[in-house]
Design an enzyme around this catalytic site. Structure first.
Site, short mmCIF file in Angstrom:
data_model
loop_
_atom_site.label_atom_id
_atom_site.label_comp_id
_atom_site.label_asym_id
_atom_site.label_seq_id
_atom_site.Cartn_x
_atom_site.Cartn_y
_atom_site.Cartn_z
N ASP A 70 0.88 -1.17 0.00
CA ASP A 70 0.00 0.00 0.00
C ASP A 70 0.91 1.21 0.00
OD1 ASP A 70 -2.83 0.70 -0.09
OD2 ASP A 70 -2.38 1.88 1.69
N ARG A 183 9.38 2.00 -3.16
CA ARG A 183 9.10 0.57 -3.32
C ARG A 183 10.41 -0.23 -3.33
NH1 ARG A 183 5.93 1.42 -6.82
NH2 ARG A 183 4.19 1.54 -5.37
P1 ITT Z 1 -3.33 -2.30 -5.59
O1 ITT Z 1 -4.10 -1.89 -4.36
O2 ITT Z 1 -4.04 -3.33 -6.41
O3 ITT Z 1 -1.91 -2.68 -5.29
P2 ITT Z 1 -3.51 0.54 -6.21
O4 ITT Z 1 -2.99 1.37 -7.33
O5 ITT Z 1 -4.96 0.72 -5.81
O6 ITT Z 1 -3.22 -1.01 -6.57
P3 ITT Z 1 -2.68 1.68 -3.69
O7 ITT Z 1 -4.02 1.66 -3.08
O8 ITT Z 1 -1.50 1.31 -2.85
O9 ITT Z 1 -2.58 0.72 -4.97
O10 ITT Z 1 -2.47 3.14 -4.31
C1 ITT Z 1 -1.21 3.60 -4.60
C2 ITT Z 1 -1.31 4.81 -5.51
O11 ITT Z 1 -0.26 5.71 -5.15
C3 ITT Z 1 -1.08 4.42 -6.96
O12 ITT Z 1 -2.29 4.10 -7.63
C4 ITT Z 1 -0.42 5.69 -7.50
O13 ITT Z 1 -1.38 6.66 -7.81
C5 ITT Z 1 0.39 6.17 -6.30
N1 ITT Z 1 1.74 5.58 -6.33
C6 ITT Z 1 2.24 4.60 -5.52
N2 ITT Z 1 3.49 4.27 -5.86
C7 ITT Z 1 3.81 5.04 -6.91
C8 ITT Z 1 4.95 5.15 -7.73
O14 ITT Z 1 6.01 4.36 -7.57
N3 ITT Z 1 4.93 6.04 -8.72
C9 ITT Z 1 3.87 6.83 -8.93
N4 ITT Z 1 2.73 6.78 -8.22
C10 ITT Z 1 2.70 5.89 -7.22
#
Ligand code: ITT
Length: 199
Positions: A70, A183
């Site tokens: 997350d 990450r």
């Molecule tokens: P999962 O829950 O299925 O893993 P998700 O996209 O809904 O997918 P999250 O709830 O953890 O995952 O949301 C993380 C959001 O934060 C992601 O959709 C991006 O908008 C942002 N984000 C996270 N890591 C990022 C990265 O390395 N680069 C750019 N944006 C990122």
């Protein structure tokens, strides 16, 4: 050992495959175990709580060791928003580009010294037998620039410039981003835990 990468986000999935590619585990995707449509309600009020919810849900259904992330972008001038709501910022009508534009609009009158931000990733590793989780975190500090730059990566990468670099995360190639990203840093901490499980 088989390890399920429990994310429905293709950008994250690709990064995990790259980051864990050299490890002696067989990486498995949700679609390969019939869980390609599983969406877990992210009702926790911390990154950690939501990472655990996702890891446990996928581990329980797959019977595999499962890793879930997350993550989100926390902007200083917005009191940490979008934070937990990074994926859904601005509501369901927006795509990644729309979310980036919304953020840039909100920061329109914020001067450079106040444009600090950080990406946070919390990874939970769930044991399929006990559903117990081990949790690690990675953070990268940087700033929000004034317009999008670069086409690599996903999400907010084109507007985030890590401290000490002139490029945005979206201008870096995947290997480079992974070495310094939130990450990448969290995965560094999860690798010894995986090695311990593998004996
Ligand atoms: P999962 O829950 O299925 O893993 P998700 O996209 O809904 O997918 P999250 O709830 O953890 O995952 O949301 C993380 C959001 O934060 C992601 O959709 C991006 O908008 C942002 N984000 C996270 N890591 C990022 C990265 O390395 N680069 C750019 N944006 C990122």
């Amino acid at each position: 050992m088989r390890l399920l990468i429990a994310t429905q986000n293709p950008g994250k999935r690709k990064e995990f495959q790259h980051l864990l590619g050299d490890l002696a585990v067989e990486l498995v995707l949700p679609s390969e175990v019939g869980l390609g449509d599983l969406e877990v309600a992210e009702i926790g009020d911390t990154f950690e709580a939501n990472a655990i919810l996702k890891a446990q849900a996928f581990a329980e259904r797959s019977g595999l060791y499962t890793l879930a992330d997350d993550s989100g972008l926390m902007v200083d001038a917005l009191d940490g928003r979008p934070g937990l709501y990074s994926a859904r910022y601005g509501g369901p009508g927006l795509d990644d580009h729309g979310r980036r534009q919304k953020l840039l609009d909100e920061l329109l009158y914020v001067h450079d010294p106040e444009r600090g931000a950080q990406f946070v990733a919390v990874i939970a590793l769930a044991n399929p037998q006990t559903l117990g989780c081990q949790v690690v975190e990675g953070i990268v500090r940087g700033r929000i620039i004034h317009e999008e730059r670069g086409n690599n990566g996903f999400g907010y990468d084109p507007i985030f410039q890590p401290d000490g670099y002139d490029q945005t995360l979206a201008e870096m190639d995947e290997g480079f981003k992974n070495r310094l990203s939130h990450r990448g840093r969290a995965v560094e901490k999860v690798i010894p835990l995986l090695q311990e499980i593998m004996g």
